[in-house]
Design a protein around this motif. Structure first.
Motif, PDB file in Angstrom:
ATOM      1  N   GLY A  16       0.776  -1.226   0.000  1.00  7.08           N
ATOM      2  CA  GLY A  16       0.000   0.000   0.000  1.00  7.08           C
ATOM      3  C   GLY A  16       0.810   1.280   0.000  1.00  7.08           C
ATOM      4  N   LEU A  17       2.126   1.180  -0.150  1.00  3.39           N
ATOM      5  CA  LEU A  17       2.941   2.381  -0.279  1.00  3.39           C
ATOM      6  C   LEU A  17       2.744   2.990  -1.662  1.00  3.39           C
ATOM      7  CD1 LEU A  17       6.372   1.250   1.251  1.00  3.39           C
ATOM      8  CD2 LEU A  17       4.398   2.225   2.431  1.00  3.39           C
ATOM      9  N   ASP A  18       3.166   4.242  -1.831  1.00  2.00           N
ATOM     10  CA  ASP A  18       3.230   4.805  -3.175  1.00  2.00           C
ATOM     11  C   ASP A  18       4.686   4.726  -3.649  1.00  2.00           C
ATOM     12  OD1 ASP A  18       4.679   7.114  -2.242  1.00  2.00           O
ATOM     13  OD2 ASP A  18       2.796   8.058  -1.679  1.00  2.00           O
ATOM     14  N   PRO A  19       4.960   4.962  -4.929  1.00  2.00           N
ATOM     15  CA  PRO A  19       6.338   4.811  -5.424  1.00  2.00           C
ATOM     16  C   PRO A  19       7.361   5.663  -4.684  1.00  2.00           C
ATOM     17  CG  PRO A  19       4.820   4.847  -7.256  1.00  2.00           C
ATOM     18  CD  PRO A  19       4.004   5.171  -6.034  1.00  2.00           C
ATOM     19  N   PHE A  20       6.977   6.885  -4.298  1.00  2.00           N
ATOM     20  CA  PHE A  20       7.903   7.722  -3.539  1.00  2.00           C
ATOM     21  C   PHE A  20       8.255   7.075  -2.203  1.00  2.00           C
ATOM     22  CE2 PHE A  20       8.245  10.789  -0.020  1.00  2.00           C
ATOM     23  CZ  PHE A  20       9.458  11.383  -0.349  1.00  2.00           C
ATOM     24  N   GLN A  21       7.267   6.512  -1.531  1.00  2.00           N
ATOM     25  CA  GLN A  21       7.525   5.881  -0.238  1.00  2.00           C
ATOM     26  C   GLN A  21       8.401   4.644  -0.393  1.00  2.00           C
ATOM     27  OE1 GLN A  21       3.394   5.476   0.911  1.00  2.00           O
ATOM     28  NE2 GLN A  21       3.606   7.067   2.474  1.00  2.00           N
ATOM     29  N   SER A  22       8.179   3.879  -1.457  1.00  2.00           N
ATOM     30  CA  SER A  22       9.054   2.727  -1.712  1.00  2.00           C
ATOM     31  C   SER A  22      10.488   3.188  -1.904  1.00  2.00           C
ATOM     32  CB  SER A  22       8.582   1.967  -2.957  1.00  2.00           C
ATOM     33  OG  SER A  22       7.401   1.256  -2.708  1.00  2.00           O
ATOM     34  N   GLU A  82      15.065  12.587   1.334  1.00  2.00           N
ATOM     35  CA  GLU A  82      13.777  12.866   0.705  1.00  2.00           C
ATOM     36  C   GLU A  82      13.961  13.411  -0.716  1.00  2.00           C
ATOM     37  OE1 GLU A  82      11.192  15.180   3.129  1.00  2.00           O
ATOM     38  OE2 GLU A  82      11.228  13.745   4.793  1.00  2.00           O
ATOM     39  N   ASP A  83      14.929  14.292  -0.904  1.00  2.00           N
ATOM     40  CA  ASP A  83      15.197  14.810  -2.252  1.00  2.00           C
ATOM     41  C   ASP A  83      15.624  13.691  -3.186  1.00  2.00           C
ATOM     42  OD1 ASP A  83      14.606  17.344  -1.340  1.00  2.00           O
ATOM     43  OD2 ASP A  83      16.700  17.988  -1.163  1.00  2.00           O
ATOM     44  N   THR A  84      16.445  12.781  -2.677  1.00  2.00           N
ATOM     45  CA  THR A  84      16.911  11.655  -3.494  1.00  2.00           C
ATOM     46  C   THR A  84      15.766  10.730  -3.836  1.00  2.00           C
ATOM     47  OG1 THR A  84      19.085  11.781  -2.427  1.00  2.00           O
ATOM     48  CG2 THR A  84      18.548   9.733  -3.575  1.00  2.00           C
ATOM     49  N   ALA A  85      14.872  10.487  -2.888  1.00  2.00           N
ATOM     50  CA  ALA A  85      13.708   9.640  -3.163  1.00  2.00           C
ATOM     51  C   ALA A  85      12.803  10.262  -4.212  1.00  2.00           C
ATOM     52  CB  ALA A  85      12.935   9.393  -1.868  1.00  2.00           C
ATOM     53  N   ALA A 107      11.856   8.448  -7.686  1.00  2.00           N
ATOM     54  CA  ALA A 107      10.474   8.186  -8.075  1.00  2.00           C
ATOM     55  C   ALA A 107      10.146   8.796  -9.437  1.00  2.00           C
ATOM     56  CB  ALA A 107       9.518   8.721  -7.011  1.00  2.00           C
ATOM     57  N   ALA A 108      10.949   9.774  -9.865  1.00  2.00           N
ATOM     58  CA  ALA A 108      10.683  10.458 -11.134  1.00  2.00           C
ATOM     59  C   ALA A 108      11.147   9.661 -12.345  1.00  2.00           C
ATOM     60  CB  ALA A 108      11.345  11.829 -11.127  1.00  2.00           C
TER      61      ALA A 108
END
Length: 215
Positions: A135-141, A180-183, A187-188
């Motif tokens: 249930g995570l989103d791609p950014f959270q993964s 967080e910036d790297t994540a 995700a992009a």
């Protein structure tokens, strides 16, 4: 279980995936006197986050979104991990996470089964599938992988250099914005870089007699 709680659980150092036996190359960096104190540890962590952390997280996010098949993600990870030792460490940790995932989510319900990942998937591949199922989103993964890339190495260095745990914890807090910036970058889209120094440290590590960490 909420996505935030799941994210916290996946980022917990007590998670039984085998990650605690891997130092992310910092054992060899300590032996080579590249990391000797808190200042040099910070430089090493920043380098790890921006290179291997970014790459691994970007593959996981792509798997999460189904932008890559398992076979494609496996090949992309191999191509971005020149060091055979680093590839082996990735697969060992991926297998550990897969073992846990089978226990927690025995029936993914996404039109595929865990068996599709094979016996020794890369960590990024497993993490991407776990993120989608949990249930995570791609950014959270991506963030989960970037964060554990940092903390696993930081904890190993703390033990190797007998650093003050409070100092190391404060350092990891200070690196939170970079994580967080790297994540977000991961995700992009897929990152396509490698770090020759980290590859060299990984290879030298497996040639040492009786290392404390597997990698």
């Amino acid at each position: 279980m909420s996505s935030l709680t799941t994210l916290l659980a996946l980022a917990d150092s007590r998670l039984p995936t085998g990650g605690h036996v891997h130092s992310g190359g910092v054992e060899e960096a300590v032996t080579s006197r590249l990391v000797v104190d808190l200042e040099t540890l910070e430089a090493y962590l920043r380098r790890r986050i921006r290179t291997s952390g970014l790459v691994t997280a970007s593959v996981a996010a792509a798997v999460h979104r189904d932008d890559l098949t398992v076979a494609e993600a496996d090949a992309e990870t191999d191509a971005r991990t020149p060091s055979p030792a680093a590839r082996g460490a990735s697969r060992a940790q991926g297998r550990g996470l897969l073992r846990l995932a089978r226990r927690v989510w025995p029936a993914p319900g996404q039109g595929w089964a865990w068996d599709e990942l094979g016996a020794r998937p890369h960590l990024a591949v497993t993490a991407g599938r776990v993120g989608a199922v949990s249930g995570l989103d791609p950014f959270q993964s991506a963030l989960s992988l970037v964060y554990t890339t940092m903390t696993g190495t930081a904890t190993a260095a703390q033990r190797l250099l007998a650093l003050d745990p409070a100092d190391v914890a404060a350092l990891t807090f200070s690196l939170a914005p970079l994580c967080e910036d790297t994540a977000e970058l991961a995700a992009a889209g897929l990152a396509d870089l490698s770090d020759p120094l980290l590859d060299e440290l990984a290879q030298r590590h497996i040639q040492r007699e009786r290392p404390l960490f597997v990698s």
